[in-house]
Design a protein around this motif. Structure first.
Motif, PDB file in Angstrom:
ATOM      1  N   ALA A  68       2.532   2.208   4.209  1.00 46.17           N
ATOM      2  CA  ALA A  68       1.657   3.287   3.745  1.00 46.17           C
ATOM      3  C   ALA A  68       2.122   4.620   4.309  1.00 46.17           C
ATOM      4  CB  ALA A  68       0.220   3.004   4.155  1.00 46.17           C
ATOM      5  N   ILE A  69       2.385   4.650   5.612  1.00 44.90           N
ATOM      6  CA  ILE A  69       2.786   5.897   6.245  1.00 44.90           C
ATOM      7  C   ILE A  69       4.165   6.337   5.760  1.00 44.90           C
ATOM      8  CG2 ILE A  69       3.311   6.964   8.457  1.00 44.90           C
ATOM      9  CD1 ILE A  69       0.413   6.447   7.926  1.00 44.90           C
ATOM     10  N   ALA A  70       5.067   5.359   5.578  1.00 45.75           N
ATOM     11  CA  ALA A  70       6.415   5.719   5.117  1.00 45.75           C
ATOM     12  C   ALA A  70       6.347   6.320   3.717  1.00 45.75           C
ATOM     13  CB  ALA A  70       7.325   4.508   5.137  1.00 45.75           C
ATOM     14  N   LEU A 102       9.098  -2.792   5.965  1.00 50.55           N
ATOM     15  CA  LEU A 102       7.802  -2.438   6.527  1.00 50.55           C
ATOM     16  C   LEU A 102       6.714  -3.111   5.713  1.00 50.55           C
ATOM     17  CD1 LEU A 102       8.561   1.324   6.558  1.00 50.55           C
ATOM     18  CD2 LEU A 102       8.919  -0.277   8.407  1.00 50.55           C
ATOM     19  N   ASN A 103       5.610  -3.377   6.376  1.00 56.34           N
ATOM     20  CA  ASN A 103       4.496  -3.855   5.581  1.00 56.34           C
ATOM     21  C   ASN A 103       3.205  -3.179   6.028  1.00 56.34           C
ATOM     22  OD1 ASN A 103       4.230  -5.166   7.993  1.00 56.34           O
ATOM     23  ND2 ASN A 103       5.130  -7.042   7.185  1.00 56.34           N
ATOM     24  N   PHE A 112       0.834  -1.192   0.000  1.00 58.51           N
ATOM     25  CA  PHE A 112       0.000   0.000   0.000  1.00 58.51           C
ATOM     26  C   PHE A 112       0.873   1.248   0.000  1.00 58.51           C
ATOM     27  CE2 PHE A 112      -3.444   2.674   1.912  1.00 58.51           C
ATOM     28  CZ  PHE A 112      -4.219   2.618   0.777  1.00 58.51           C
ATOM     29  N   ASP A 127       0.332  -1.082   7.048  1.00 54.60           N
ATOM     30  CA  ASP A 127       0.122   0.295   7.472  1.00 54.60           C
ATOM     31  C   ASP A 127       1.406   1.100   7.525  1.00 54.60           C
ATOM     32  OD1 ASP A 127      -2.241  -0.919   7.908  1.00 54.60           O
ATOM     33  OD2 ASP A 127      -1.998  -1.036  10.083  1.00 54.60           O
ATOM     34  N   TYR A 128       2.472   0.465   8.020  1.00 54.12           N
ATOM     35  CA  TYR A 128       3.709   1.219   8.189  1.00 54.12           C
ATOM     36  C   TYR A 128       4.281   1.646   6.846  1.00 54.12           C
ATOM     37  CZ  TYR A 128       3.746   0.020  13.074  1.00 54.12           C
ATOM     38  OH  TYR A 128       3.421  -0.087  14.387  1.00 54.12           O
TER      39      TYR A 128
END
Lengths: 322, 301
Positions: A119-121, A113-114, A62, A116-117
């Motif tokens: 996405a935020i990154a 990262l996978n 994402f 949600d993280y």
């Protein structure tokens, strides 16, 4: 194999026929300038949606920083044509390539990262790119670049869009594409089956960024002006809406989504608040009642010619969208 | 040195706002593993409710401290109800679906709140009334200034934080919350009403965001419908920094981020402030994804 080839060429012929019809309509003046700019916008958005679909829909990563890649391509190509008199096509491709480099740079560290993280990154990266543009005088700072030659024509745009759709679609259908789908379905299982998940995630990010960069360059050369503000979180969100609306994981869906959102955008131009409200309500209802999107995971195929194969593919992939 | 301390004080007061918002993120994430993007917009709604109730109550001629307390309570209550409504309507149907679907819905809710706000309130910023008269104090006779507002912000944050700690540690709801965040299915088997617990989490988180909204309005004297975006994202950064799911982590993360930002602005790089916040986020995610206070959870097959 024969079936795929036949279908592939049929698709190309249908697309070229569409190109010809529009070209005739444009030269004869049946379609106005407004319609032409809408067509250009649709093309750019199709490229953006299809390339994001590769990252989010197919590989299951994402990303909400797609506008960042777009801005890299837009700025690079605009500076090349404005300041260095580089011809149009090399400038666009250079923009795409630089965006691809950014794709690698962002892909590498964030792969750990996978969900949600990630996405935020990616959101963070998109914002950082925007803030860098905002604070760099060389690229015009907050006021951006203007006077970019409007060199994107229907012909240029059509062929760039066609090439990107065909390339991404063929990638999805290749062994590599299958590997990406495996990562989406279950990363740990894919890893256990011997798929180099890191490598494929980087590949997906890079290809996605490349075409987003090209789309950015094309849009910069359509609308004369680019500002850092035009590549913010909202733009990334708009691309996500296109992909989700059409159906995550479906190239055809991304195209439908891009066309639909662009039309909505154009006709609601007078009412920007309502546009955003409609976007968000559509998105929420869609996630609740039909999370697979308008077309589900339908493959990109042209009518009857692809039915048999599409069914076989469904059997392989199941009906689960990420 | 004095300048540095002055900036530290300013940083702490910005940081407490982040910390209050970050608590909501952390609690919701801890319990249903959802980044509630709409949280920053609940903060915005809370701010506007605070603005209108403060104006109304001040016109009614109540003393400032009563106006402040009442508008805080009104804003917190209405925002808590809003939080519950959002959870029930948008997130509850998605409990069983994928994380990405929930995340997209959260982004959708966020935009819905923002642009409904723009539609109703107009896009331009509105002035927030001065509820309490601002006074300035000098520390130890030196040139370091502390505003009465800053003291009040810190006090409010600490009081709310203590109340929260009490709720989470000693009340039945708090115990249920901890149980649900540990293992939803097991909690359900033990007879915990999971839906009600999740609603309670949203209510508390939203109430804290609303309090932060009122405080924000009092500090910056200006509120607008899109004001929730940046503080919302920053508060999320703070939550991740401290270790998402951890209440002390949110506090420390918020204060840390606020301080770093203020110091960067004071060094003359204020236009890079937001970029630095995101850079901090990415560095933390890369080197210590579980944050400063987070637990390392192994991925299960």
């Amino acid at each position: 194999m024969k079936n795929i080839n036949k279908k592939f060429w049929m698709g190309i012929i249908v697309a070229l026929a569409f190109y010809g019809v529009v070209k005739v309509l444009l030269t004869t003046g049946v379609l106005s300038d407004v319609n032409q700019s809408m067509l250009l916008l649709i093309g750019v958005n199709i490229m953006l949606a299809v390339s994001l679909n590769l990252i989010t829909g197919i590989t299951g990563q994402f990303s909400i920083g797609h506008a960042g890649f777009m801005s890299v391509g837009a700025y690079t190509s605009a500076i090349l044509t404005l300041d260095y008199n580089v011809p149009f096509i090399p400038a666009i491709i250079a923009g795409g390539l630089l965006a691809a480099v950014f794709g690698v740079l962002i892909g590498m560290p964030t792969l750990r990262l996978n969900g949600d993280y990630l996405a935020i990154a990616t959101l963070g990266f998109g914002e950082i790119i925007r803030i860098i543009m905002l604070n760099t005088e060389f690229v015009g700072g907050a006021s951006g670049l203007s006077g970019i030659p409007a060199k994107t024509t229907w012909t240029m745009l059509f062929f760039f869009t066609l090439i990107s759709v065909v390339l991404i679609n063929n990638f999805i259908r290749s062994t590599h594409g299958r590997a990406c789908i495996a990562i989406r379905e279950n990363e740990i299982a894919a890893e256990a089956m011997g798929i180099n998940t890191t490598r494929y995630k980087i590949i997906a990010f890079t290809i996605g960024a490349l075409f987003a960069g090209i789309a950015g360059g094309l849009s910069a050369h359509t609308f004369y002006v680019i500002t850092p503000g035009s590549f913010n979180f909202l733009k990334s969100f708009e691309i996500i809406v296109m992909v989700v609306l059409g159906g995550l994981g479906s190239t055809a869906g991304s195209i439908v989504g891009a066309v639909f959102v662009t039309l909505l955008y154009t006709y609601l131009r007078e009412f920007p608040e309502w546009r955003m409200i409609i976007y968000s309500i559509v998105l929420i209802l869609m996630m609740i009642f039909r999370p697979s999107g308008l077309l589900g995971t339908t493959k990109f195929s042209f009518g009857k010619f692809g039915k048999k194969e599409a069914k076989a593919n469904d059997a392989i992939e199941g009906s689960s969208a990420p | 040195m004095e300048y540095f301390i002055q900036q530290l004080i300013n940083g702490i007061s910005v940081g407490s706002i982040y910390a209050l918002i970050a608590l909501g993120y952390t609690m919701v994430y801890g319990i249903i593993k959802l980044i509630n993007f709409a949280h920053g917009d609940v903060f915005m709604v809370g701010s506007f409710i605070g603005l209108y109730s403060a104006k109304y109550l001040a016109n009614a001629g109540l003393p400032p401290i009563v106006v402040l307390l009442l508008s805080l309570i009104i804003s917190m209550t209405i925002s808590a109800l809003l939080g519950i409504t959002i959870e029930r309507l948008a997130y509850k149907p998605l409990r069983k679906s994928t994380r990405i679907a929930a995340l997209i819905t959260a982004i959708g809710v966020s935009f819905l709140l923002e642009y409904t706000g723009v539609l109703i309130l107009g896009p331009q910023a509105q002035g927030f009334p001065d509820i309490m008269e601002k006074k300035q104090y000098h520390l130890f006779g030196s040139s370091i200034q502390v505003e009465s507002n800053q003291i009040m912000i810190l006090l409010t944050t600490i009081i709310l934080m203590l109340v929260l700690q009490y709720i989470v540690r000693y009340t039945k709801t708090g115990k249920a919350m901890r149980a649900v965040s540990f293992d939803v299915e097991a909690a359900r088997l033990m007879g915990i009403n999971v839906d009600r617990t999740i609603s309670a989490t949203f209510a508390i988180g939203s109430a804290l965001a609303a309090a932060a909204g009122v405080i924000f309005g009092m500090t910056y004297n200006s509120v607008d419908p899109l004001m929730g975006v940046m503080p919302g994202l920053k508060a999320f950064v703070a939550a991740v920094l401290g270790g998402i799911g951890s209440i002390p982590g949110a506090l420390v993360g918020g204060l840390l981020l606020g301080t770093v930002e203020t110091e960067i602005s004071s060094l003359g790089f204020s236009s890079w402030r937001d970029g630095v916040a995101f850079a901090v986020l990415i560095l933390i995610l890369i080197f210590k994804p579980s944050g400063l206070f987070g637990k390392n959870v192994r991925e299960k097959v």
